[in-house]
Design an enzyme around this catalytic site. Structure first.
Site, PDB file in Angstrom:
ATOM      1  NE  ARG A  63     -23.143 -90.773  32.860  1.00 27.04           N
ATOM      2  CZ  ARG A  63     -22.239 -91.579  33.535  1.00 27.04           C
ATOM      3  NH1 ARG A  63     -22.674 -91.235  35.130  1.00 27.04           N
ATOM      4  NH2 ARG A  63     -21.519 -92.277  33.489  1.00 27.04           N
TER       5      ARG A  63
ATOM      6  NE  ARG B 125      -6.989 -91.794  26.906  1.00 29.39           N
ATOM      7  CZ  ARG B 125      -7.573 -93.106  27.534  1.00 29.39           C
ATOM      8  NH1 ARG B 125      -6.557 -93.433  28.591  1.00 29.39           N
ATOM      9  NH2 ARG B 125      -8.660 -93.656  27.410  1.00 29.39           N
TER      10      ARG B 125
ATOM     11  CB  CYS C 138     -13.704 -80.490  27.922  1.00 27.96           C
ATOM     12  SG  CYS C 138     -12.409 -81.376  28.907  1.00 27.96           S
TER      13      CYS C 138
ATOM     14  CD1 TRP D 140      10.005 -43.536  32.417  1.00 28.07           C
ATOM     15  CD2 TRP D 140      10.437 -44.020  30.277  1.00 28.07           C
ATOM     16  NE1 TRP D 140       8.699 -43.497  31.705  1.00 28.07           N
ATOM     17  CE2 TRP D 140       9.144 -43.941  30.449  1.00 28.07           C
ATOM     18  CE3 TRP D 140      11.005 -44.289  28.977  1.00 28.07           C
ATOM     19  CZ2 TRP D 140       8.250 -44.112  29.252  1.00 28.07           C
ATOM     20  CZ3 TRP D 140      10.129 -44.534  27.833  1.00 28.07           C
ATOM     21  CH2 TRP D 140       8.780 -44.464  27.943  1.00 28.07           C
TER      22      TRP D 140
ATOM     23  CE1 TYR E 163       6.116 -48.257  27.002  1.00 31.95           C
ATOM     24  CE2 TYR E 163       7.939 -48.759  25.509  1.00 31.95           C
ATOM     25  CZ  TYR E 163       6.393 -48.543  25.770  1.00 31.95           C
ATOM     26  OH  TYR E 163       5.737 -48.402  24.825  1.00 31.95           O
TER      27      TYR E 163
ATOM     28  CG  ASP F 225       6.122 -41.895  33.230  1.00 36.59           C
ATOM     29  OD1 ASP F 225       6.683 -41.977  32.185  1.00 36.59           O
ATOM     30  OD2 ASP F 225       4.844 -41.901  33.436  1.00 36.59           O
TER      31      ASP F 225
END
Length: 510
Positions: A71, A93, A98, A451, A455, A471
């Site tokens: 609620r 806490r 949930c 490059w 990556y 690139d």
């Protein structure tokens, strides 16, 4: 468009990286919470706000997610915080209904200062379970007081409070969702003793771990389940599609909406599979150990690696908003909602794969990777098909004779140099003080240019601002078919910070 990995074929030689000063990038603080808006969200139990904030209820001492089925408390009893760690630090806490430990990562933990983001990833991997705060600060190039100040400003709690919160929530999830012995849960969550584990659970939840386990409805099974929340939208199938064409033969298997692989973390070997959870915005991973008697279960490390692999900590709303008015990237992201940067489960594996992909096609690199796994990987049994080996360790590859596998002499030298650096501890795949520092560290190795380094940082380290401006694929996309100069693309990318990696993926894939 033929691409070796993300972009088109790139040479593996050393190249000079254009200077980029990360310290000039402004720190992005989380927006202040509007209490009235937050309360309206919890009244509606709007799932779109799940993980964006938590509600602390003064009359119960409990904090909840906006979607909690309990609620709705009265407005005067509610206060709102941006992260679970902030709620714990304030003395609340977590709710047993949930379960805040299953909420997507909060925006205070994503898109903030680059240094704080790196620190959070290290904490998630257990940096403060055994190590000291001053050691973590040193790894990030900061003083201890400066790191505390950044955390308080942008997360709402100090680094040690965040670490304690992660241990607690990991322990709670393992108690509720697995049949692991509680002693194993304690150490898997990062506690150094059963006494500390028991005290933490009692303090947080008011009951002993055994009582939480008794109340759980989870059925016993041979595998450990991990629920990995994310913030929608998330295009899981597009990530799988990308990973599928680059899967390491024998190590990874992708099909029917599921990712599977082997692992060896600290001597704990096993299999895992990942697929969408039956409900909610989450993926579900199932981990099966090869040795049922193993006690050093790397649950937190596995969860952190999977979050990086599927880019689950991204904030798609913030990223889309940042590019909304950009004429080049904005329309591409609209066509691909839920775009994520595919990461890597193991940084060394990804670095090897990146080197193999220099100057050859995706298919060719995958074929050679399969030969390396078959010859030098450790054979395992027990999977239902397709996963047959654990990827070879850096030490094994550093000593291996890689001739006869279809590799050039230069590529062999680069692989052995990389493996040797990782095996010796000179190189690792954890975040450092800046993207530039890691780029410099990688390009110091022979055969690794800018490059390849960008990556690796983008995928293996989850650096959202990594951007390989040289690139050819990016240059063509930016020029609508006609390549723009690398320097021009570098200058253009400045407006995409701190999410240049997402701009790169949008250019490459859409």
């Amino acid at each position: 468009m033929a691409m070796s990995d993300f972009g088109e074929r790139r040479a593996g030689g050393r190249s000079r990286l254009l200077a980029m000063n990360e310290m000039s990038t402004p720190i992005i603080a989380a927006a202040p919470l509007d209490p009235d808006q937050c309360y309206r969200a919890i009244e509606a139990k709007d799932a779109r706000f799940d993980g964006r904030f938590f509600v602390c209820v003064s009359t119960t001492g409990i904090y909840c997610r906006p979607v909690c089925p309990a609620r709705v408390p009265k407005r005067q009893h509610c206060s709102f915080v941006p992260s679970a760690a902030a709620a714990e630090a304030a003395g609340f806490r977590s709710c047993l209904r949930c379960r805040p430990e299953t909420a997507p990562g909060t925006p205070a933990w994503a898109g903030t200062a680059a240094t704080v983001s790196r620190a959070l990833r290290l904490i998630e991997e257990g940096a403060l379970d055994e190590g000291r705060l001053e050691d973590l600060a040193a790894r990030l190039g900061l003083g201890e007081r400066q790191l505390r100040r950044l955390f308080l400003a942008h997360v709402g709690a100090g680094p040690q409070a965040v670490a304690a919160n992660r241990r607690l929530l990991t322990a709670k999830q393992l108690i509720s969702d697995t049949r692991m012995p509680l002693a194993d849960v304690a150490f898997a969550a990062g506690y150094q003793s059963l006494r500390r584990f028991n005290d933490a659970i009692r303090t947080a939840y008011g009951v002993a771990p055994t009582e939480i386990r008794r109340a759980s409805e989870t059925q016993a099974g041979s595998s450990i389940r991990i629920r990995l929340g994310y913030r929608p939208p998330f295009d899981f199938n597009s990530v799988l599609s990308y990973l599928s064409s680059r899967a390491l033969p024998g190590v990874e298997r992708i099909g029917a909406g599921r990712y599977a692989r082997s692992f060896n973390l600290g001597g704990a070997k096993g299999f895992l599979t990942v697929q969408p959870a039956a409900s909610g915005h989450a993926l579900e991973a199932r981990v099966t150990m090869l040795d049922a008697s193993a006690t050093a279960l790397p649950i937190r490390a596995i969860a952190a690696r999977l979050r990086r692999l599927f880019d689950l900590d991204a904030e798609p709303g913030a990223i889309a908003a940042a590019f909304a008015r950009d004429p080049l990237i904005g329309p591409r992201l609209k066509r691909a909602p839920g775009l994520r940067v595919p990461g890597a489960f193991d940084g060394f594996e990804l670095a090897v794969r990146a080197i193999l992909g220099q100057q050859i096609s995706v298919k060719g690199a995958t074929t050679i990777a399969g030969r390396i796994v078959a010859k030098f990987g450790e054979a395992i049994a027990g999977d239902d098909g397709g996963v047959t080996h654990v990827f070879p360790s850096p030490a094994r590859l550093a000593r291996a004779d890689l001739s006869g596998l279809g590799l050039t002499g230069g590529r062999i030298a680069t692989l052995k140099s990389l493996a040797g650096a990782v095996a010796s501890g000179a190189l690792d795949f954890t975040p450092r003080e800046s993207l530039e520092a890691k780029i410099a560290e990688l390009t110091a190795l022979p055969g690794i240019g800018a490059w390849t380094a960008h990556y690796i940082c983008l995928r293996a380290l989850g650096e959202p601002d990594a951007f390989p401006s040289s690139d050819l694929g990016l240059r063509k996309a930016a020029g609508k078919g006609e390549p723009v100069p690398a320097a021009a693309l570098e200058a253009l990318s400045e407006r995409w910070r701190p999410w240049r990696g997402y701009a790169a993926l949008a250019l490459w894939t859409t």
